[in-house]
Scaffold this motif. Structure first.
Motif, PDB file in Angstrom:
ATOM      1  N   PRO A 142     -27.784  54.164  16.619  1.00 17.66           N
ATOM      2  CA  PRO A 142     -26.984  53.935  17.828  1.00 17.66           C
ATOM      3  C   PRO A 142     -26.825  52.463  18.188  1.00 17.66           C
ATOM      4  O   PRO A 142     -25.885  52.101  18.894  1.00 17.66           O
ATOM      5  CB  PRO A 142     -27.765  54.688  18.911  1.00 17.66           C
ATOM      6  N   GLY A 143     -27.719  51.596  17.739  1.00 19.73           N
ATOM      7  CA  GLY A 143     -27.634  50.191  18.095  1.00 19.73           C
ATOM      8  C   GLY A 143     -26.794  49.352  17.160  1.00 19.73           C
ATOM      9  O   GLY A 143     -26.617  48.153  17.380  1.00 19.73           O
ATOM     10  N   ASP A 144     -26.241  49.956  16.119  1.00 17.37           N
ATOM     11  CA  ASP A 144     -25.447  49.234  15.135  1.00 17.37           C
ATOM     12  C   ASP A 144     -23.977  49.274  15.550  1.00 17.37           C
ATOM     13  O   ASP A 144     -23.374  50.349  15.615  1.00 17.37           O
ATOM     14  CB  ASP A 144     -25.628  49.896  13.765  1.00 17.37           C
ATOM     15  N   PRO A 145     -23.344  48.118  15.821  1.00 20.44           N
ATOM     16  CA  PRO A 145     -21.952  48.117  16.291  1.00 20.44           C
ATOM     17  C   PRO A 145     -20.982  48.761  15.306  1.00 20.44           C
ATOM     18  O   PRO A 145     -20.053  49.470  15.713  1.00 20.44           O
ATOM     19  CB  PRO A 145     -21.642  46.631  16.492  1.00 20.44           C
ATOM     20  N   HIS A 146     -21.194  48.526  14.004  1.00 19.32           N
ATOM     21  CA  HIS A 146     -20.296  49.133  13.020  1.00 19.32           C
ATOM     22  C   HIS A 146     -20.421  50.648  13.047  1.00 19.32           C
ATOM     23  O   HIS A 146     -19.409  51.366  13.021  1.00 19.32           O
ATOM     24  CB  HIS A 146     -20.610  48.618  11.614  1.00 19.32           C
ATOM     25  N   GLU A 147     -21.654  51.146  13.101  1.00 20.35           N
ATOM     26  CA  GLU A 147     -21.862  52.589  13.104  1.00 20.35           C
ATOM     27  C   GLU A 147     -21.269  53.231  14.354  1.00 20.35           C
ATOM     28  O   GLU A 147     -20.679  54.313  14.299  1.00 20.35           O
ATOM     29  CB  GLU A 147     -23.354  52.911  12.999  1.00 20.35           C
ATOM     30  N   LEU A 187      -7.424  53.672  18.534  1.00 17.59           N
ATOM     31  CA  LEU A 187      -6.820  52.524  17.851  1.00 17.59           C
ATOM     32  C   LEU A 187      -6.146  51.576  18.829  1.00 17.59           C
ATOM     33  O   LEU A 187      -6.155  50.352  18.635  1.00 17.59           O
ATOM     34  CB  LEU A 187      -5.806  53.016  16.818  1.00 17.59           C
ATOM     35  N   GLY A 188      -5.563  52.134  19.882  1.00 18.02           N
ATOM     36  CA  GLY A 188      -4.839  51.304  20.831  1.00 18.02           C
ATOM     37  C   GLY A 188      -5.729  50.569  21.814  1.00 18.02           C
ATOM     38  O   GLY A 188      -5.375  49.486  22.299  1.00 18.02           O
ATOM     39  N   ARG A 189      -6.915  51.145  22.106  1.00 22.93           N
ATOM     40  CA  ARG A 189      -7.769  50.581  23.148  1.00 22.93           C
ATOM     41  C   ARG A 189      -9.001  49.865  22.614  1.00 22.93           C
ATOM     42  O   ARG A 189      -9.592  49.039  23.306  1.00 22.93           O
ATOM     43  CB  ARG A 189      -8.221  51.695  24.098  1.00 22.93           C
ATOM     44  N   GLU A 190      -9.412  50.215  21.400  1.00 21.15           N
ATOM     45  CA  GLU A 190     -10.675  49.695  20.872  1.00 21.15           C
ATOM     46  C   GLU A 190     -10.429  49.115  19.480  1.00 21.15           C
ATOM     47  O   GLU A 190     -10.598  49.812  18.483  1.00 21.15           O
ATOM     48  CB  GLU A 190     -11.725  50.801  20.826  1.00 21.15           C
ATOM     49  N   PRO A 191     -10.033  47.857  19.392  1.00 17.21           N
ATOM     50  CA  PRO A 191      -9.672  47.276  18.086  1.00 17.21           C
ATOM     51  C   PRO A 191     -10.800  47.312  17.070  1.00 17.21           C
ATOM     52  O   PRO A 191     -10.544  47.287  15.859  1.00 17.21           O
ATOM     53  CB  PRO A 191      -9.273  45.836  18.442  1.00 17.21           C
ATOM     54  N   GLU A 192     -12.038  47.377  17.526  1.00 17.47           N
ATOM     55  CA  GLU A 192     -13.158  47.374  16.585  1.00 17.47           C
ATOM     56  C   GLU A 192     -13.204  48.637  15.728  1.00 17.47           C
ATOM     57  O   GLU A 192     -13.796  48.638  14.642  1.00 17.47           O
ATOM     58  CB  GLU A 192     -14.488  47.202  17.326  1.00 17.47           C
ATOM     59  N   VAL A 193     -12.564  49.725  16.190  1.00 21.16           N
ATOM     60  CA  VAL A 193     -12.643  50.961  15.410  1.00 21.16           C
ATOM     61  C   VAL A 193     -11.809  50.863  14.138  1.00 21.16           C
ATOM     62  O   VAL A 193     -12.184  51.418  13.094  1.00 21.16           O
ATOM     63  CB  VAL A 193     -12.237  52.191  16.249  1.00 21.16           C
ATOM     64  N   ILE A 245     -11.603  50.133   8.176  1.00 18.20           N
ATOM     65  CA  ILE A 245     -11.249  49.265   7.045  1.00 18.20           C
ATOM     66  C   ILE A 245     -12.498  48.875   6.256  1.00 18.20           C
ATOM     67  O   ILE A 245     -12.494  48.872   5.005  1.00 18.20           O
ATOM     68  CB  ILE A 245     -10.503  48.013   7.545  1.00 18.20           C
ATOM     69  N   THR A 246     -13.565  48.558   6.958  1.00 11.37           N
ATOM     70  CA  THR A 246     -14.811  48.178   6.282  1.00 11.37           C
ATOM     71  C   THR A 246     -15.358  49.335   5.463  1.00 11.37           C
ATOM     72  O   THR A 246     -15.802  49.158   4.312  1.00 11.37           O
ATOM     73  CB  THR A 246     -15.859  47.737   7.324  1.00 11.37           C
ATOM     74  N   GLU A 247     -15.305  50.535   6.047  1.00 15.50           N
ATOM     75  CA  GLU A 247     -15.874  51.704   5.361  1.00 15.50           C
ATOM     76  C   GLU A 247     -15.079  52.055   4.118  1.00 15.50           C
ATOM     77  O   GLU A 247     -15.644  52.260   3.040  1.00 15.50           O
ATOM     78  CB  GLU A 247     -15.933  52.889   6.326  1.00 15.50           C
ATOM     79  N   VAL A 248     -13.768  52.154   4.234  1.00 11.96           N
ATOM     80  CA  VAL A 248     -12.973  52.495   3.044  1.00 11.96           C
ATOM     81  C   VAL A 248     -12.924  51.318   2.074  1.00 11.96           C
ATOM     82  O   VAL A 248     -12.806  51.495   0.852  1.00 11.96           O
ATOM     83  CB  VAL A 248     -11.538  52.932   3.422  1.00 11.96           C
ATOM     84  N   GLY A 249     -13.057  50.101   2.613  1.00  9.20           N
ATOM     85  CA  GLY A 249     -13.021  48.912   1.764  1.00  9.20           C
ATOM     86  C   GLY A 249     -14.215  48.778   0.854  1.00  9.20           C
ATOM     87  O   GLY A 249     -14.162  48.035  -0.138  1.00  9.20           O
ATOM     88  N   ALA A 250     -15.290  49.503   1.158  1.00 13.42           N
ATOM     89  CA  ALA A 250     -16.472  49.449   0.300  1.00 13.42           C
ATOM     90  C   ALA A 250     -16.186  49.981  -1.099  1.00 13.42           C
ATOM     91  O   ALA A 250     -16.935  49.701  -2.040  1.00 13.42           O
ATOM     92  CB  ALA A 250     -17.613  50.241   0.948  1.00 13.42           C
ATOM     93  N   ALA A 251     -15.108  50.765  -1.219  1.00 12.15           N
ATOM     94  CA  ALA A 251     -14.734  51.293  -2.532  1.00 12.15           C
ATOM     95  C   ALA A 251     -13.548  50.562  -3.147  1.00 12.15           C
ATOM     96  O   ALA A 251     -13.027  50.975  -4.188  1.00 12.15           O
ATOM     97  CB  ALA A 251     -14.403  52.786  -2.412  1.00 12.15           C
ATOM     98  N   ARG A 252     -13.130  49.470  -2.521  1.00 14.71           N
ATOM     99  CA  ARG A 252     -11.940  48.753  -2.975  1.00 14.71           C
ATOM    100  C   ARG A 252     -12.075  48.310  -4.438  1.00 14.71           C
ATOM    101  O   ARG A 252     -13.119  47.776  -4.851  1.00 14.71           O
ATOM    102  CB  ARG A 252     -11.712  47.512  -2.111  1.00 14.71           C
ATOM    103  N   GLY A 253     -11.059  48.578  -5.210  1.00 10.84           N
ATOM    104  CA  GLY A 253     -11.053  48.183  -6.608  1.00 10.84           C
ATOM    105  C   GLY A 253     -11.636  49.207  -7.553  1.00 10.84           C
ATOM    106  O   GLY A 253     -11.546  49.042  -8.771  1.00 10.84           O
ATOM    107  N   SER A 254     -12.226  50.278  -7.013  1.00  8.84           N
ATOM    108  CA  SER A 254     -12.851  51.288  -7.876  1.00  8.84           C
ATOM    109  C   SER A 254     -11.874  52.352  -8.341  1.00  8.84           C
ATOM    110  O   SER A 254     -12.091  52.988  -9.377  1.00  8.84           O
ATOM    111  CB  SER A 254     -14.016  51.966  -7.138  1.00  8.84           C
ATOM    112  N   ASP A 255     -10.801  52.575  -7.574  1.00 12.89           N
ATOM    113  CA  ASP A 255      -9.811  53.581  -7.960  1.00 12.89           C
ATOM    114  C   ASP A 255      -8.461  53.140  -7.396  1.00 12.89           C
ATOM    115  O   ASP A 255      -8.304  53.006  -6.174  1.00 12.89           O
ATOM    116  CB  ASP A 255     -10.195  54.959  -7.406  1.00 12.89           C
TER     117      ASP A 255
END
Length: 554
Positions: A375-380, A449-455, A460-470
């Motif tokens: 719960p204390g992790d901003p990304h999570e 998406l409209g109110r909370e830009p961090e989401v 992007i960070t989560e799906v980007g972890a697989a970038r370049g693999s497929d």
């Protein structure tokens, strides 16, 4: 005499040839590779061993029978006792209580919140996996379990109320009956938000809350259109107080032992979820304790909504897995046209496609459960905010078609109640409706998406972890981002956006963590040009290996 089996019912009679045996005696946890790998990935391998006893019990013939009986014998409402006193009690079949006792005993309700407070780093992941596995016994009793789990974060708006109720809600003691909380060893929670004139639009609620002379207490006057499990011990209810829409705690029995005024008008006659009692209730002078500030009811109850949305995803993923297990087990034991069904290329394609769908749902559900443990992790926190409505929309929408296809793998046998597939099929649309329909969740994605830009950055960070693999996944992510160019014009296409964002999350997880054949089949179909939305149209991946991975083993 070789066709006689004296160890099974019907011994002494000729055994039916070429019928798949009942899928019993397997461990629902340890035989599920997608689940065990997710537990090791997001938690630790020890979690699998901790959940193995639950998985073993969930796979027994006894559990299967109790699940069928709980749905065959529906709850019954008794409005008055023999002397004419209003009691509003609902009677459940003993099999319901058998299922509930074990679900509570395994800590699938509110126990993780106290475990997390004591420093358990994987309390919610463990519970999510247990809820997913135990839900494959019978889905209806998961409703009061889920509401009890979800009530705790809402109660924590008020420290005093949370201290009073959380230990009872977290207790691993199933103690049914209408009695004061002080006389019970465990308690269950429910909710009453929607009303007949508004449905999902809770701000249209008309139930009034009138302050009493006692600070923090009100009387409620109105109705609730859907209140599941009306025999629970407390309910979180929304009503219009002088300061606006407010959240209230309604105890079933007051502290002095008298029954609160909570009139059950009728039980709903539902398509599925028939083991569980869903009711219409009238509130006429019902005593309620304010939870949070007046006018902040939606904000107060939002954490409960988030938790129940997670359980909608888990429940739908569990239905997928259960239906897949039955289908893959059947084709592994049934012969037709000169060989086992599992050896037929087209049937392999169908079952492999079902397996890919199930594994994608499981992977996403467990990823979201792991986020609750941090719960204390901003990304999570940001990922949880955007991915919950995404997963709630997508996984729950995919479930009915997936269960229907699994049913068809059994042919006529799957259309017969004894197989258990009709029960699953009737259940399959529910989670897409409960806690916000598909449209509500798709629009919630736009709202976030409209109110909370961090989401968006979290996605992007989560799906980007697989970038370049497929390359197919990479293109799908780029195409999805292109849709976000004009948020104001997105409402009519909100479902398309939510579906693509959710599928990209699933694809990223599978590309990173699943076997190559599973990831290849998913990306080649869900992001390919030949996918028509019908299962059994895979064009890549080693299909037999995907099927074998998904088939339960004894």
């Amino acid at each position: 005499m070789t066709d006689l089996d004296l160890s099974v019912p019907g011994a002494g009679r000729r055994a039916a040839p070429n019928q798949a045996p009942a899928l019993v005696g397997h461990n629902v946890v340890t035989s599920d590779h997608a689940l065990t790998e997710a537990l090791a990935r997001h938690g630790s391998p020890e979690l699998v061993g901790e959940l193995a006893p639950l998985g073993a019990e969930a796979g027994t013939a006894e559990a299967r029978e109790h699940g069928m009986l709980a749905n065959r014998h529906h709850p019954r409402l008794t409005s008055y006792d023999r002397w004419g006193n209003r009691i509003d009690e609902v009677e459940f079949h003993p099999s319901w209580h058998w299922l509930m006792e074990r679900a509570v005993g395994h800590g699938l309700q509110a126990a993780p919140w106290e475990q997390q407070d004591r420093g358990d780093p994987h309390a919610h992941l463990r519970r999510a996996a247990g809820f997913f596995a135990w839900g494959q016994t019978e889905p209806g009793h998961g409703c009061p379990i889920s509401m009890t789990y979800a009530a705790v974060p809402a109660l924590r708006v008020d420290d005093a109320i949370a201290r009073e109720w959380t230990p009872l809600l977290a207790a691993r003691s199933y103690d049914p009956g209408v009695r004061a909380a002080s006389e019970k060893s465990g308690a269950l929670a429910g909710m009453g938000m929607t009303e007949k004139q508004g449905g999902s639009d809770v701000r249209a609620n008309q139930t009034r809350a009138v302050p009493t002379a006692e600070d923090g207490w009100y009387t409620l006057h109105g109705h609730k259109w859907f209140t599941s499990a009306p025999m629970n011990d407390l309910f979180l209810v929304l009503a219009q107080a002088p300061g606006g829409l407010t959240c209230f705690l309604v105890p079933r029995v007051l502290a002095d032992g008298t029954r609160n005024r909570l009139d059950v008008v009728r039980l709903k006659d539902k398509l599925g979820n028939r083991s569980n009692a869903s009711s219409e209730i009238e509130l006429d002078g019902t005593l309620a304790q304010r939870l949070g500030e007046e006018g902040r009811g939606v904000r107060t109850i939002i954490e409960m909504v988030a938790a129940t949305r997670l359980d909608c995803v888990l429940g739908s993923a569990a239905l997928m897995r259960h239906a897949l297990a039955e289908a893959s087990w059947h084709v592994a034991h049934r012969s037709a046209f000169g060989g086992l069904l599992v050896d037929k290329p087209l049937m392999q394609n169908v079952v492999a496609d079902l397996a890919v769908e199930s594994e994608a749902a499981t992977a996403l559900a467990m990823r979201l459960a792991a986020a609750v443990d941090r719960p204390g992790d901003p990304h999570e926190a940001a990922l949880r905010r955007i991915a919950l409505p995404l997963a709630k929309f997508w996984v729950c929408k995919r479930t009915p078609a997936m269960v229907a296809e699994a049913l068809e793998c059994l042919g006529g046998n799957g259309y017969v109640e004894e197989s258990g597939l009709p029960l699953m099929f009737r259940e399959s649309p529910l989670n897409s409706i409960w806690e916000g329909s598909g449209n509500v969740n798709a629009l919630d994605v736009l709202r976030a998406l409209g109110r909370e830009p961090e989401v968006l950055q979290a996605w992007i960070t989560e799906v980007g972890a697989a970038r370049g693999s497929d390359s197919r996944l990479d293109r799908a992510v780029d195409d999805t981002l292109a849709l976000l160019g004009d948020l104001a014009a997105l409402e009519s296409g909100a479902r398309r956006l939510a579906g693509q964002m959710a599928a990209c999350l699933q694809g990223s997880l599978l590309v990173r963590f699943a076997p190559a054949d599973v990831a290849d089949a998913f990306c080649g179909s869900r992001f390919g040009t030949s996918y028509g939305g019908t299962f059994g149209m895979l064009t890549s991946g080693s299909l037999r290996e995907v099927v074998d991975r998904a088939t339960p083993h004894l």
